[in-house]
Design a protein around this motif. Structure first.
Motif, PDB file in Angstrom:
ATOM      1  N   LYS A  36       0.824  -1.208   0.000  1.00 50.68           N
ATOM      2  CA  LYS A  36       0.000   0.000   0.000  1.00 50.68           C
ATOM      3  C   LYS A  36       0.859   1.259   0.000  1.00 50.68           C
ATOM      4  N   ASN A  37       1.985   1.203   0.719  1.00 49.55           N
ATOM      5  CA  ASN A  37       2.908   2.347   0.686  1.00 49.55           C
ATOM      6  C   ASN A  37       3.434   2.569  -0.726  1.00 49.55           C
ATOM      7  N   LEU A  38       3.762   1.484  -1.389  1.00 54.02           N
ATOM      8  CA  LEU A  38       4.299   1.604  -2.752  1.00 54.02           C
ATOM      9  C   LEU A  38       3.249   2.159  -3.718  1.00 54.02           C
ATOM     10  N   VAL A  39       2.033   1.654  -3.607  1.00 55.04           N
ATOM     11  CA  VAL A  39       0.957   2.127  -4.499  1.00 55.04           C
ATOM     12  C   VAL A  39       0.658   3.606  -4.234  1.00 55.04           C
ATOM     13  N   LYS A  40       0.701   4.000  -2.965  1.00 58.85           N
ATOM     14  CA  LYS A  40       0.492   5.417  -2.610  1.00 58.85           C
ATOM     15  C   LYS A  40       1.561   6.276  -3.285  1.00 58.85           C
ATOM     16  N   HIS A  41       2.790   5.771  -3.285  1.00 57.23           N
ATOM     17  CA  HIS A  41       3.938   6.507  -3.842  1.00 57.23           C
ATOM     18  C   HIS A  41       3.799   6.735  -5.351  1.00 57.23           C
ATOM     19  N   ILE A  42       3.216   5.775  -6.059  1.00 62.30           N
ATOM     20  CA  ILE A  42       3.116   5.924  -7.529  1.00 62.30           C
ATOM     21  C   ILE A  42       1.735   6.403  -7.978  1.00 62.30           C
ATOM     22  N   ASN A  43       0.873   6.718  -7.012  1.00 61.00           N
ATOM     23  CA  ASN A  43      -0.469   7.203  -7.372  1.00 61.00           C
ATOM     24  C   ASN A  43      -0.370   8.491  -8.189  1.00 61.00           C
ATOM     25  N   GLN A  44      -1.119   8.548  -9.287  1.00 58.21           N
ATOM     26  CA  GLN A  44      -1.151   9.761 -10.098  1.00 58.21           C
ATOM     27  C   GLN A  44      -2.437  10.545  -9.871  1.00 58.21           C
ATOM     28  N   GLY A  45      -3.322  10.007  -9.069  1.00 58.46           N
ATOM     29  CA  GLY A  45      -4.559  10.714  -8.719  1.00 58.46           C
ATOM     30  C   GLY A  45      -4.331  11.602  -7.502  1.00 58.46           C
ATOM     31  N   THR A  46      -5.428  12.124  -6.978  1.00 53.22           N
ATOM     32  CA  THR A  46      -5.325  13.068  -5.858  1.00 53.22           C
ATOM     33  C   THR A  46      -5.594  12.372  -4.525  1.00 53.22           C
ATOM     34  N   ASP A  47      -5.149  12.995  -3.431  1.00 54.19           N
ATOM     35  CA  ASP A  47      -5.432  12.489  -2.091  1.00 54.19           C
ATOM     36  C   ASP A  47      -6.931  12.561  -1.813  1.00 54.19           C
ATOM     37  N   GLU A  48      -7.570  13.555  -2.395  1.00 57.71           N
ATOM     38  CA  GLU A  48      -9.023  13.720  -2.274  1.00 57.71           C
ATOM     39  C   GLU A  48      -9.754  12.491  -2.831  1.00 57.71           C
ATOM     40  N   ASP A  49      -9.277  11.984  -3.981  1.00 58.37           N
ATOM     41  CA  ASP A  49      -9.874  10.780  -4.578  1.00 58.37           C
ATOM     42  C   ASP A  49      -9.684   9.551  -3.691  1.00 58.37           C
ATOM     43  N   ILE A  50      -8.563   9.484  -3.002  1.00 58.62           N
ATOM     44  CA  ILE A  50      -8.359   8.366  -2.071  1.00 58.62           C
ATOM     45  C   ILE A  50      -9.349   8.510  -0.925  1.00 58.62           C
ATOM     46  N   TYR A  51      -9.437   9.701  -0.390  1.00 59.89           N
ATOM     47  CA  TYR A  51     -10.280   9.926   0.785  1.00 59.89           C
ATOM     48  C   TYR A  51     -11.756   9.678   0.489  1.00 59.89           C
ATOM     49  N   THR A  52     -12.235  10.183  -0.630  1.00 56.58           N
ATOM     50  CA  THR A  52     -13.673  10.058  -0.906  1.00 56.58           C
ATOM     51  C   THR A  52     -14.028   8.745  -1.600  1.00 56.58           C
ATOM     52  N   HIS A  53     -13.196   8.284  -2.539  1.00 54.78           N
ATOM     53  CA  HIS A  53     -13.542   7.104  -3.330  1.00 54.78           C
ATOM     54  C   HIS A  53     -12.646   5.890  -3.068  1.00 54.78           C
ATOM     55  N   GLY A  54     -11.642   6.061  -2.252  1.00 52.58           N
ATOM     56  CA  GLY A  54     -10.674   4.986  -2.080  1.00 52.58           C
ATOM     57  C   GLY A  54     -10.000   4.682  -3.406  1.00 52.58           C
ATOM     58  N   LYS A  55      -9.878   5.730  -4.252  1.00 50.40           N
ATOM     59  CA  LYS A  55      -9.436   5.522  -5.635  1.00 50.40           C
ATOM     60  C   LYS A  55      -8.010   6.010  -5.888  1.00 50.40           C
TER      61      LYS A  55
END
Ligand code: NCC
Length: 276
Positions: A246-265
């Protein structure tokens, strides 16, 4: 271990993780018997070129997410193990292009695996934990779960459904990259189905949206969206190096933190869009 930049990490994943399925030309599978069972077409030929893809984790936080429509808007959807659709469409959608299952499910839960209609949709891929960097021959002699017989039975019952066996080399190529990019020592256990599925889709698609692998504001101790069972280890990991994944996927995420928070995306590029 120094952490690589997201760009360099994507290049490492692209260049060092070989996503391949077992073929009739591979080692112990090069017999006339096995050739009857293994699919004739490669996975690439079967799926064609995919644009936008979705990976749907089985996390409890998908419950009440209303992400179904958004998930189904993708060209292809990957799901895991026994994760159901029926009764959960509103939250997880109804499209299944690929289902990645672990060998335990195919072996221990064999009766359900052979009987339940949920497995009859889309392309199946099974993977099995192999010894660290083992050759295919060594793994074949002592798989973690001996799923080979159930695989053959399933293939005889559903000969038209594509069903692949993931080349076990991939899990340790990926694990090495996880270890190199983590400050702590990781137990040498293979990555979760979730992480394997993400990388499989990165090889097939232009872009990959991953849902509730990084938990949203709906984060919960409920293990799966389809069961009442509680266990924190489901989200953080026990056997699999989930936290490091999960740390690695967070590191390469190209979306926004907002998308993680609201959509888990999380949004990741397909490897064909990674330029090194
Ligand atoms: O639970 P499981 O995984 O089927 O979940 C699929 C993937 O979704 C991600 N996940 C799941 C739950 C959660 N709260 N957070 C998440 O991020 C993970 O990436 C996970 O891989 C597996 O990886 O194959 C696993 O399979 C189950 C079980 O074998 C199958 O569901 C079949 O019944 C394992 N559970 C047990 O063995 C009890 C689990 O450890 C890993």
């Amino acid at each position: 271990a120094a952490k690589l930049s997201p760009e360099k990490l994507l290049c490492q994943l692209r260049d060092r993780v070989n996503v391949t399925m077992i073929q009739g030309s591979d080692g112990p599978f090069d017999t006339s018997e096995w050739r009857q069972y293994l699919p004739g077409k490669s996975l690439n030929e079967t799926v064609g070129r995919l644009g936008r893809c979705a990976v749907v984790s089985s996390a409890g936080s998908l419950k009440s997410s209303h992400l179904g429509r958004e998930i189904d808007s993708h060209d292809a959807v990957l799901r895991f193990n026994g994760a159901p659709i029926k009764g959960f469409q509103e939250d997880v959608g109804q499209k299944t292009t690929i289902r990645l299952v672990n060998s335990q499910l195919v072996t221990v839960e064999e009766q359900q695996f052979l009987r339940e209609a949920l497995y009859n949709t889309g392309i199946l891929i099974v993977w099995d934990p192999a010894p660290y960097h083992a050759e295919i021959h060594e793994w074949y002699r002592k798989p973690d779960y001996n799923f080979f017989e159930s695989y053959k039975v399933y293939r005889s019952i559903h000969p038209e459904q594509p069903f692949y066996i993931l080349n076990p080399k991939m899990q340790w190529q990926l694990w090495d990259i996880l270890q190199e990019n983590s400050l702590e020592h990781i137990q040498p256990n293979p990555p979760s189905s979730g992480m394997l599925g993400i990388v499989i889709m990165m090889t097939l698609c232009d872009e990959v949206d991953v849902y509730e692998f990084l938990p949203s504001k709906r984060q919960t101790d409920v293990c799966h969206y389809y069961q009442k069972f509680h266990d924190r280890a489901c989200t953080m990991g026990a056997y699999h190096p989930l936290l490091f994944e999960k740390n690695l996927v967070k590191h390469i995420n190209q979306g926004t933190d907002e998308d993680i928070y609201t959509h888990g995306k999380v949004t990741l590029p397909g490897f064909r869009n990674v330029h090194c």
